[in-house]
Design an enzyme around this catalytic site. Sequence first.
Site, PDB file in Angstrom:
ATOM      1  N   GLU A  12       5.005 -11.963  -9.358  1.00  0.00           N
ATOM      2  CA  GLU A  12       5.843 -12.572  -8.324  1.00  0.00           C
ATOM      3  C   GLU A  12       6.415 -13.923  -8.763  1.00  0.00           C
ATOM      4  O   GLU A  12       7.446 -14.352  -8.232  1.00  0.00           O
ATOM      5  CB  GLU A  12       5.040 -12.713  -7.019  1.00  0.00           C
ATOM      6  CG  GLU A  12       4.758 -11.344  -6.403  1.00  0.00           C
ATOM      7  CD  GLU A  12       3.780 -11.369  -5.244  1.00  0.00           C
ATOM      8  OE1 GLU A  12       3.909 -10.535  -4.339  1.00  0.00           O
ATOM      9  OE2 GLU A  12       2.837 -12.214  -5.243  1.00  0.00           O
ATOM     10  N   GLY A  78       4.389  -4.712   2.326  1.00  0.00           N
ATOM     11  CA  GLY A  78       4.549  -3.374   2.867  1.00  0.00           C
ATOM     12  C   GLY A  78       5.416  -3.459   4.121  1.00  0.00           C
ATOM     13  O   GLY A  78       5.180  -4.311   4.983  1.00  0.00           O
ATOM     14  N   MET A 172      -0.925  -9.782   2.176  1.00  0.00           N
ATOM     15  CA  MET A 172      -2.300 -10.259   2.066  1.00  0.00           C
ATOM     16  C   MET A 172      -2.441 -11.778   1.910  1.00  0.00           C
ATOM     17  O   MET A 172      -3.537 -12.257   1.642  1.00  0.00           O
ATOM     18  CB  MET A 172      -3.004  -9.535   0.906  1.00  0.00           C
ATOM     19  CG  MET A 172      -2.987  -8.020   1.078  1.00  0.00           C
ATOM     20  SD  MET A 172      -3.732  -7.087  -0.279  1.00  0.00           S
ATOM     21  CE  MET A 172      -5.457  -7.543  -0.123  1.00  0.00           C
ATOM     22  N   GLU A 173      -1.346 -12.534   2.043  1.00  0.00           N
ATOM     23  CA  GLU A 173      -1.451 -13.989   1.812  1.00  0.00           C
ATOM     24  C   GLU A 173      -0.691 -14.869   2.810  1.00  0.00           C
ATOM     25  O   GLU A 173      -1.061 -16.044   2.995  1.00  0.00           O
ATOM     26  CB  GLU A 173      -0.936 -14.355   0.395  1.00  0.00           C
ATOM     27  CG  GLU A 173      -1.690 -13.733  -0.758  1.00  0.00           C
ATOM     28  CD  GLU A 173      -1.218 -12.317  -1.076  1.00  0.00           C
ATOM     29  OE1 GLU A 173      -0.110 -11.953  -0.623  1.00  0.00           O
ATOM     30  OE2 GLU A 173      -1.947 -11.580  -1.763  1.00  0.00           O
ATOM     31  N   ASP A 196       6.756  -1.216  -0.603  1.00  0.00           N
ATOM     32  CA  ASP A 196       6.184   0.063  -0.142  1.00  0.00           C
ATOM     33  C   ASP A 196       6.232   0.045   1.385  1.00  0.00           C
ATOM     34  O   ASP A 196       6.574  -0.976   1.981  1.00  0.00           O
ATOM     35  CB  ASP A 196       4.729   0.202  -0.635  1.00  0.00           C
ATOM     36  CG  ASP A 196       3.859  -0.947  -0.146  1.00  0.00           C
ATOM     37  OD1 ASP A 196       3.725  -1.933  -0.880  1.00  0.00           O
ATOM     38  OD2 ASP A 196       3.355  -0.890   0.995  1.00  0.00           O
TER      39      ASP A 196
END
Length: 230
Positions: A12, A78, A172-173, A196
């Site tokens: 990233e 996602g 997730m962050e 995704d």
Amino acid sequence: MKIAIMGAMREEIDPILETVGTYTTLEHAGNIFYECTYGGHELVIAYSKIGKVFSAITASVMCERFGAEKLLFSGVAGGISKELKIGDLVMASSLCQHDVDITAFGHPYGFIPEGSVMIEADQELRSLAAEVAVDMGVDLYEGIIATGDQFVASSERKGWIESTFQADALEMEGGSVACVCHNFGVPFFVLRSISDTADGDAGIDFDTFLQSSAKISATFILEMVKRLGH
Ligand code: SAH
């Protein structure tokens, strides 16, 4: 201005480091921090490693030790909203932690006493992003991003996160970075490009689209940096 740019994974921030060219490095608290000047600003760039804990460490260091005046997160997510296709860009209006559960005590999902379920991203940075999107001719979606220490690859879990938090994307962050910046009083912005759609195919799609989506997000973030006032 001192601007922090962070991602979770090496992939990233690689496109950002490639664009800025030359930088110095400093190791601290289990991370490498890359420092350079770009677009008339001092940048500190790092990837945290995956998840809420590692991202909170990195964001804290960027605020406290590096004196970041604004923090921009770039990465992949996602998609939940049907409008979001792989490669699309979504900026967080607000963020929450979908895996926080002390509902046994009557609290709502995502709530921690003395905190709030949602933390709002900086309005000025979101307005700037909207202008940049128009000028670049790209679609920029704005919505709620839900964060948790889980790679979501299930329509059921995704559906629960959507109905519980009205979330449009998940990762997730972002929620932990938002919490850190909010507490340090540092204006922050979270941008994600969809890798995704958090269902049964998420693992395969993620592996296929991580690099291309990460680059789409990174390119946009650097355009924002160039446009930030000094
Ligand atoms: N393949 C990696 C793990 C990736 S975890 C490895 O084996 O090391 C997924 C990362 O991308 C996280 O940083 C998260 O923020 C984001 N992400 C993208 N799609 C996601 C999804 N469906 N669920 C949760 N996080 C997702």
